[in-house]
Scaffold this active site. Structure first.
Site, mmCIF file in Angstrom:
data_model
loop_
_atom_site.group_PDB
_atom_site.id
_atom_site.type_symbol
_atom_site.label_atom_id
_atom_site.label_comp_id
_atom_site.label_asym_id
_atom_site.label_seq_id
_atom_site.Cartn_x
_atom_site.Cartn_y
_atom_site.Cartn_z
ATOM 1 N N ASP A 105 -56.395 -37.098 -8.317
ATOM 2 C CA ASP A 105 -56.264 -36.788 -9.745
ATOM 3 C C ASP A 105 -54.771 -36.761 -10.059
ATOM 4 O O ASP A 105 -54.061 -35.836 -9.651
ATOM 5 C CB ASP A 105 -56.918 -35.433 -10.044
ATOM 6 C CG ASP A 105 -56.767 -35.047 -11.512
ATOM 7 O OD1 ASP A 105 -56.091 -35.782 -12.279
ATOM 8 O OD2 ASP A 105 -57.317 -33.998 -11.900
ATOM 9 N N SER A 150 -47.686 -48.829 -22.745
ATOM 10 C CA SER A 150 -48.562 -49.546 -23.669
ATOM 11 C C SER A 150 -47.686 -50.021 -24.813
ATOM 12 O O SER A 150 -46.672 -49.379 -25.148
ATOM 13 C CB SER A 150 -49.649 -48.632 -24.223
ATOM 14 O OG SER A 150 -50.276 -49.255 -25.340
ATOM 15 N N TYR A 200 -52.181 -40.504 -27.566
ATOM 16 C CA TYR A 200 -52.035 -41.656 -26.669
ATOM 17 C C TYR A 200 -50.668 -42.315 -26.871
ATOM 18 O O TYR A 200 -49.952 -42.600 -25.906
ATOM 19 C CB TYR A 200 -53.172 -42.649 -26.912
ATOM 20 C CG TYR A 200 -53.171 -43.827 -25.951
ATOM 21 C CD1 TYR A 200 -53.705 -43.695 -24.670
ATOM 22 C CD2 TYR A 200 -52.635 -45.054 -26.314
ATOM 23 C CE1 TYR A 200 -53.702 -44.772 -23.781
ATOM 24 C CE2 TYR A 200 -52.624 -46.129 -25.435
ATOM 25 C CZ TYR A 200 -53.166 -45.979 -24.171
ATOM 26 O OH TYR A 200 -53.157 -47.044 -23.296
ATOM 27 N N LYS A 247 -47.497 -42.568 -24.109
ATOM 28 C CA LYS A 247 -46.898 -43.811 -23.626
ATOM 29 C C LYS A 247 -45.408 -43.874 -23.968
ATOM 30 O O LYS A 247 -44.614 -44.438 -23.208
ATOM 31 C CB LYS A 247 -47.665 -45.006 -24.194
ATOM 32 C CG LYS A 247 -49.105 -45.096 -23.663
ATOM 33 C CD LYS A 247 -49.150 -45.190 -22.134
ATOM 34 C CE LYS A 247 -50.537 -45.459 -21.586
ATOM 35 N NZ LYS A 247 -50.535 -45.611 -20.103
HETATM 36 P P1 NAP Z 1 -59.447 -48.633 -16.879
HETATM 37 O O1 NAP Z 1 -60.138 -49.885 -16.488
HETATM 38 O O2 NAP Z 1 -60.210 -47.554 -17.553
HETATM 39 O O3 NAP Z 1 -58.693 -48.046 -15.608
HETATM 40 C C1 NAP Z 1 -58.050 -46.797 -15.642
HETATM 41 C C2 NAP Z 1 -58.322 -46.123 -14.324
HETATM 42 O O4 NAP Z 1 -57.599 -44.879 -14.298
HETATM 43 C C3 NAP Z 1 -59.811 -45.804 -14.123
HETATM 44 O O5 NAP Z 1 -60.226 -46.242 -12.844
HETATM 45 C C4 NAP Z 1 -59.833 -44.291 -14.222
HETATM 46 O O6 NAP Z 1 -60.814 -43.691 -13.407
HETATM 47 C C5 NAP Z 1 -58.468 -43.943 -13.699
HETATM 48 N N1 NAP Z 1 -58.126 -42.555 -14.032
HETATM 49 C C6 NAP Z 1 -58.380 -41.888 -15.184
HETATM 50 N N2 NAP Z 1 -57.948 -40.623 -15.089
HETATM 51 C C7 NAP Z 1 -57.426 -40.490 -13.841
HETATM 52 C C8 NAP Z 1 -56.848 -39.401 -13.135
HETATM 53 N N3 NAP Z 1 -56.710 -38.186 -13.687
HETATM 54 N N4 NAP Z 1 -56.436 -39.607 -11.869
HETATM 55 C C9 NAP Z 1 -56.566 -40.826 -11.286
HETATM 56 N N5 NAP Z 1 -57.122 -41.887 -11.899
HETATM 57 C C10 NAP Z 1 -57.541 -41.711 -13.161
HETATM 58 O O7 NAP Z 1 -58.247 -48.969 -17.877
HETATM 59 P P2 NAP Z 1 -57.106 -50.092 -17.863
HETATM 60 O O8 NAP Z 1 -57.210 -50.787 -19.144
HETATM 61 O O9 NAP Z 1 -57.088 -50.838 -16.599
HETATM 62 O O10 NAP Z 1 -55.821 -49.155 -17.964
HETATM 63 C C11 NAP Z 1 -54.775 -49.182 -17.018
HETATM 64 C C12 NAP Z 1 -53.504 -48.717 -17.696
HETATM 65 O O11 NAP Z 1 -53.155 -49.656 -18.722
HETATM 66 C C13 NAP Z 1 -53.600 -47.350 -18.377
HETATM 67 O O12 NAP Z 1 -52.419 -46.617 -18.148
HETATM 68 C C14 NAP Z 1 -53.730 -47.709 -19.843
HETATM 69 O O13 NAP Z 1 -53.274 -46.675 -20.687
HETATM 70 C C15 NAP Z 1 -52.871 -48.943 -19.911
HETATM 71 N N6 NAP Z 1 -53.164 -49.798 -21.060
HETATM 72 C C16 NAP Z 1 -54.404 -50.295 -21.265
HETATM 73 C C17 NAP Z 1 -54.646 -51.080 -22.380
HETATM 74 C C18 NAP Z 1 -56.003 -51.647 -22.682
HETATM 75 O O14 NAP Z 1 -56.211 -52.122 -23.814
HETATM 76 N N7 NAP Z 1 -56.939 -51.671 -21.743
HETATM 77 C C19 NAP Z 1 -53.598 -51.375 -23.272
HETATM 78 C C20 NAP Z 1 -52.339 -50.852 -23.026
HETATM 79 C C21 NAP Z 1 -52.128 -50.069 -21.909
HETATM 80 P P3 NAP Z 1 -62.250 -43.303 -14.031
HETATM 81 O O15 NAP Z 1 -62.794 -44.575 -14.594
HETATM 82 O O16 NAP Z 1 -62.992 -42.781 -12.858
HETATM 83 O O17 NAP Z 1 -61.960 -42.285 -15.075
#
Ligand code: NAP
Length: 282
Positions: A90, A170, A183, A187
């Site tokens: 975590d 982000s 959010y 970021k």
């Molecule tokens: P994702 O598929 O939901 O992956 C995020 C991962 O982080 C999930 O496996 C989640 O686990 C894990 N997580 C959440 N809380 C956590 C904690 N307390 N400790 C450890 N792991 C934790 O999302 P993603 O899109 O790949 O996001 C990756 C990064 O890119 C994030 O920082 C996000 O803010 C950033 N981002 C995403 C987008 C977008 O549009 N997707 C855009 C800009 C930036 P669980 O699923 O088990 O909760």
């Protein structure tokens, strides 16, 4: 130690301005992280999983950390049980982050690359409806996590003479959206913290950079959408229509940028904020 004496992420002392890597490009391009030891948080899903897979393909040993132990382990096993290790962590808990770093060092002998990718989204929430606990969770997972992982990993990087840290921000950290108040703040904090650390750690040979994805096609995307107001497919079309390049970002698009910033190819790059957003942030 002065800047010109600093050793790089590959450990060898060298003047900062020499360019030994150009003649080695052909060999290096396929194995940019050969022998490196990496932690990727949020590696059980989406962008973090793609980063871990690309690091593995480039020769790294990778600890894939995620809140969900099963997804971390499944992602690691799908790659290579010998060089990839799934671990529950975590990132918002100091005890959990300390245990992640200690177990990585015990297993791999050090940490060369740290990628902070774990994150949680926020649905549209007007400020007067935002609960304190919700604010704290978003800031805890998205921003405090970067403080905690750096606090515990940096002493090992200093002892080794260098390292690279890539934090996933982000595009809304520099170009905010309404209703995503916590959010966006989380970021923006990632970006400011990363740039402060880039300056603080430059003389230790530790580089700190940020990659800002735009709206990306991962499980998280649904977490930004209120299905009662907008069906997910319609929301995806709307996200894509706001991106000048016209398409949602793919996890591999982000992973390629992170690989560059984690590798010696970017050895003079620190404090950079690299948008992988199809032009939305312009
Ligand atoms: P994702 O598929 O939901 O992956 C995020 C991962 O982080 C999930 O496996 C989640 O686990 C894990 N997580 C959440 N809380 C956590 C904690 N307390 N400790 C450890 N792991 C934790 O999302 P993603 O899109 O790949 O996001 C990756 C990064 O890119 C994030 O920082 C996000 O803010 C950033 N981002 C995403 C987008 C977008 O549009 N997707 C855009 C800009 C930036 P669980 O699923 O088990 O909760």
């Amino acid at each position: 130690m002065t800047l010109t004496e600093a050793s790089g992420a590959d450990g060898a002392p060298r003047p900062a301005s020499t360019a030994p890597i150009h003649g080695e490009h052909d060999a290096m391009r396929n194995r940019l992280l050969e022998g490196k030891r990496a932690i990727v948080t949020g590696a059980g899903s989406g962008i973090g999983r793609a980063i871990a897979a690309l690091f593995h393909a480039h020769g790294a040993q990778v600890v894939l950390a995620d809140l969900d132990a099963a997804s971390a382990q499944a992602a690691a096993q799908a790659l290579d049980a010998a060089r990839c290790h799934g671990r529950q962590a975590d990132v918002a808990s100091e005890a959990s982050v300390r245990a992640l770093v200690e177990s990585t060092v015990a297993r791999l002998g050090g940490i060369d690359v740290l990628v902070n990718c774990a994150g949680v989204p926020q649905r549209y929430t007007v400020i007067e409806a935002l609960e304190e606990a919700h604010w704290e969770r978003i800031l805890g997972v998205n921003a405090k996590s970067v403080f905690l992982t750096c606090k515990h990993a940096v002493p090992h990087m200093k002892r080794q003479g260098g390292g690279t840290i890539v934090n996933i921000g982000s595009i809304v950290g520099v170009r905010p959206k309404p209703g995503q108040n916590a959010y966006c703040a989380s970021k923006a904090a990632v970006i400011a913290l990363s740039q402060s650390l880039a300056l603080e750690l430059a003389c230790d040979g530790i580089r700190v950079n940020v990659v800002n994805p735009g709206a990306a096609e991962t499980p998280m995307l649904a977490g930004f959408v209120d299905p009662a107001r907008t069906p997910l497919e319609e929301a995806k079309r709307s996200f894509a229509s706001n991106i000048p390049m016209g398409a949602l970002i793919q996890p591999d698009d982000v992973a390629e940028a992170v690989l560059y910033l984690a590798s010696p190819l970017s050895r003079q790059v620190t404090g950079a904020v690299f948008n992988v957003d199809g032009g939305r942030g312009v």
